[in-house]
Design a protein around this motif. Sequence first.
Motif, mmCIF file in Angstrom:
data_model
loop_
_atom_site.group_PDB
_atom_site.id
_atom_site.type_symbol
_atom_site.label_atom_id
_atom_site.label_comp_id
_atom_site.label_asym_id
_atom_site.label_seq_id
_atom_site.Cartn_x
_atom_site.Cartn_y
_atom_site.Cartn_z
ATOM 1 N N ALA A 1 -6.207 20.694 6.899
ATOM 2 C CA ALA A 1 -5.573 20.538 5.592
ATOM 3 C C ALA A 1 -6.625 20.226 4.537
ATOM 4 N N GLU A 2 -6.528 20.876 3.390
ATOM 5 C CA GLU A 2 -7.452 20.590 2.285
ATOM 6 C C GLU A 2 -6.756 19.646 1.317
ATOM 7 N N ARG A 3 -6.911 18.375 1.562
ATOM 8 C CA ARG A 3 -6.255 17.350 0.756
ATOM 9 C C ARG A 3 -6.848 17.303 -0.644
ATOM 10 N N VAL A 4 -5.971 17.209 -1.644
ATOM 11 C CA VAL A 4 -6.386 17.010 -3.031
ATOM 12 C C VAL A 4 -6.028 15.582 -3.410
ATOM 13 N N GLY A 5 -7.028 14.779 -3.680
ATOM 14 C CA GLY A 5 -6.800 13.400 -4.081
ATOM 15 C C GLY A 5 -6.652 13.277 -5.593
ATOM 16 N N TRP A 6 -6.484 12.039 -6.052
ATOM 17 C CA TRP A 6 -6.246 11.827 -7.479
ATOM 18 C C TRP A 6 -7.418 12.303 -8.326
ATOM 19 N N GLU A 7 -8.626 12.043 -7.935
ATOM 20 C CA GLU A 7 -9.773 12.469 -8.725
ATOM 21 C C GLU A 7 -9.889 13.990 -8.760
ATOM 22 N N GLN A 8 -9.544 14.648 -7.649
ATOM 23 C CA GLN A 8 -9.571 16.114 -7.635
ATOM 24 C C GLN A 8 -8.495 16.672 -8.569
ATOM 25 N N TRP A 9 -7.318 16.027 -8.585
ATOM 26 C CA TRP A 9 -6.289 16.469 -9.534
ATOM 27 C C TRP A 9 -6.773 16.276 -10.965
ATOM 28 N N ARG A 10 -7.475 15.204 -11.238
ATOM 29 C CA ARG A 10 -7.973 14.986 -12.601
ATOM 30 C C ARG A 10 -8.948 16.094 -13.012
ATOM 31 N N THR A 11 -9.686 16.626 -12.057
ATOM 32 C CA THR A 11 -10.579 17.753 -12.354
ATOM 33 C C THR A 11 -9.772 18.983 -12.753
ATOM 34 N N ILE A 12 -8.696 19.254 -12.005
ATOM 35 C CA ILE A 12 -7.807 20.371 -12.347
ATOM 36 C C ILE A 12 -7.186 20.144 -13.720
ATOM 37 N N VAL B 1 -2.769 3.020 -4.605
ATOM 38 C CA VAL B 1 -2.095 4.281 -4.272
ATOM 39 C C VAL B 1 -3.127 5.301 -3.817
ATOM 40 N N ALA B 2 -2.861 5.941 -2.692
ATOM 41 C CA ALA B 2 -3.688 7.061 -2.224
ATOM 42 C C ALA B 2 -2.864 8.340 -2.342
ATOM 43 N N CYS B 3 -3.415 9.347 -3.007
ATOM 44 C CA CYS B 3 -2.701 10.608 -3.211
ATOM 45 C C CYS B 3 -3.184 11.654 -2.203
ATOM 46 N N HIS B 4 -2.234 12.314 -1.597
ATOM 47 C CA HIS B 4 -2.519 13.373 -0.634
ATOM 48 C C HIS B 4 -1.770 14.624 -1.095
ATOM 49 N N PHE B 5 -2.279 15.278 -2.151
ATOM 50 C CA PHE B 5 -1.653 16.488 -2.653
ATOM 51 C C PHE B 5 -2.130 17.685 -1.826
ATOM 52 N N ASN B 6 -1.391 18.775 -1.926
ATOM 53 C CA ASN B 6 -1.660 19.973 -1.126
ATOM 54 C C ASN B 6 -1.468 19.686 0.370
ATOM 55 N N GLU C 1 0.856 -1.184 0.000
ATOM 56 C CA GLU C 1 0.000 0.000 0.000
ATOM 57 C C GLU C 1 0.894 1.236 0.000
ATOM 58 N N ILE C 2 0.534 2.225 -0.814
ATOM 59 C CA ILE C 2 1.386 3.403 -0.988
ATOM 60 C C ILE C 2 0.544 4.662 -0.815
ATOM 61 N N ASP C 3 1.040 5.582 -0.012
ATOM 62 C CA ASP C 3 0.446 6.909 0.126
ATOM 63 C C ASP C 3 1.456 7.929 -0.389
ATOM 64 N N VAL C 4 1.047 8.760 -1.342
ATOM 65 C CA VAL C 4 1.922 9.766 -1.935
ATOM 66 C C VAL C 4 1.495 11.149 -1.451
ATOM 67 N N TYR C 5 2.453 11.917 -0.957
ATOM 68 C CA TYR C 5 2.189 13.250 -0.423
ATOM 69 C C TYR C 5 2.964 14.282 -1.244
ATOM 70 N N ASP C 6 2.332 15.412 -1.505
ATOM 71 C CA ASP C 6 3.033 16.518 -2.167
ATOM 72 C C ASP C 6 2.472 17.831 -1.649
ATOM 73 N N ARG C 7 3.333 18.820 -1.483
ATOM 74 C CA ARG C 7 2.887 20.088 -0.901
ATOM 75 C C ARG C 7 2.062 20.918 -1.874
#
Length: 533
Positions: free
Chosen positions: A492-503, A172-177, A131-137
């Motif tokens: 924190a306002e987490r941006v997940g993969w689906e939210q990034w796809r919207t952007i 993979v779970a994405c935790h952007f922002n 299981e992988i969690d990816v974080y980016d600021r």
Amino acid sequence: MSHVITQNCCKDASCVPACPVDCIRPAHPRDRTAPTDMLFIDPDTCIDCGACMEECPVDAIYYDEDLPAELEIFRDINARYFARHPLEPSVPQRPDDHDGVDRGALRVAIVGAGPAACYAAAALMRTDGVEIDVYDRLPTPFGLIRAGVAPDHQHTKSVVDIFARMLGDKRVACHFNVEVGRDVTHDDLASHHHAVIYAVGAARSRRLEIAGEDLPGSHPAADFVGWYNGHPEHSGHTFDLSCERAVIVGNGNVALDAARVLLLPTEDLATTDIAQHALDALARSSIREVVLLGRRGPRHGAYSVGEFAALEHLPGIDIVVEADETGSSPDDDIATALKLELAHRCARRAPTPGNKRIVFRYNVSPTEIVGSGHATGVVIGAADGTSETLTTRLILRSIGYRGTPIPALPFDEDSGVIPNDGGRVLDDAGAPVAGVYVTGWIKRGPRGVIGSNRACAEETVERLWQDFDRGLLSRPLPDRGAIGQLLSTRGAERVGWEQWRTIDAEERRRGSAAKRPRVKFVDVAEMLAEARK
């Protein structure tokens, strides 16, 4: 007819295992016997099957007869590599994959979402159960591919298509922002994951340490690169483009990128994903000459052969090489010999009246930036003790990058990296820090091209699996969703993969309307507003 690898090569070696006759070299990314910035195909062995073309993530491979005019030099470059290094059986590309693990047995946090992070995730995902969690600021993934690769290198940016498939995987779970130190601490990550891999790059520009360096008009090249690429932290910068000459201290690929962007016709840039504010400013630019300063001779030019060779085909731009020592020797490696031949050819070429110019000055160093209230010139000293002042209102320093310390982790201020043994983080006494790893520039320093991160990441993941097999990473963890709950309680306002796809979809929609690949959001608040839709 054979295939030819060209300028866009990212060197991640995806093409190597696809070749049925094993004729692509260097075959293993860690091969140091013939250091290069790209891979090569042996024309005498290639059977013209096309398998490498299908695997190349950046469209860098062509049929010999289909080479565009500006890339024909790479036919000779590929052939000459094998004249110097005859084809021999290759070493294995990577170790055997680890056996699958039970679900929940290994959960890994990866901090960063650029190439180093994505290659680390890809290496881990070859094993079932991880299981992988990816974080980016930032709210956006892909790091320097989005915010560092020059806009006229769209093929190079296409490697994100591979990374997107991986980040969008259900494992993979994405935790952007989400920023470590602002929204979450290292201890938080360590308590919610069996292992943490930092792939945070090297964001700080090295300084010249000369008088006048901080005058307005004198900038780190990284600020300029972030500005034209629409990085939210750099989009508000301004650059004085009112003079006819810009000076760049350094002659690596970043320096060449900046020089091209300053001089390319705006109608060419307008077909790329360059930030709109940069395109508007460059359309009003008066700059007609960019001077690149190198403290050593052309033999030691920091640029890659491919990037240097491509300059010759820039429309309306002369490449001027001011150097006498452009001869090669039999002991030179292939990359050095080719750089010197290209420099020699440029040094002998007569300028074209009316053309803009990229000027390479070698064996000189800046000693002072002069001006009152704003930079008006840079004083350069030569090896013979003479000096002169180059008049300019725009000076970019492009002499390398340094990593930034991470709270609670050791840091080597001299080298600008986190101390490590093959990716396994070491404490001040040189002992491994349990469950903490690094990859990419924060591990090895700012060296290599995009694909160099693949071997780097695989080495780090090997260390992680060694520790896993020794039982050093086994411990009970909170439920996987607990980290999301923690982030919510901290606002924190987490941006997940689906939210990034919207952007991403909106950027592409706006780009399509303007006949461009995308029109980027350059403000975090606007990105978050789009992500909420």
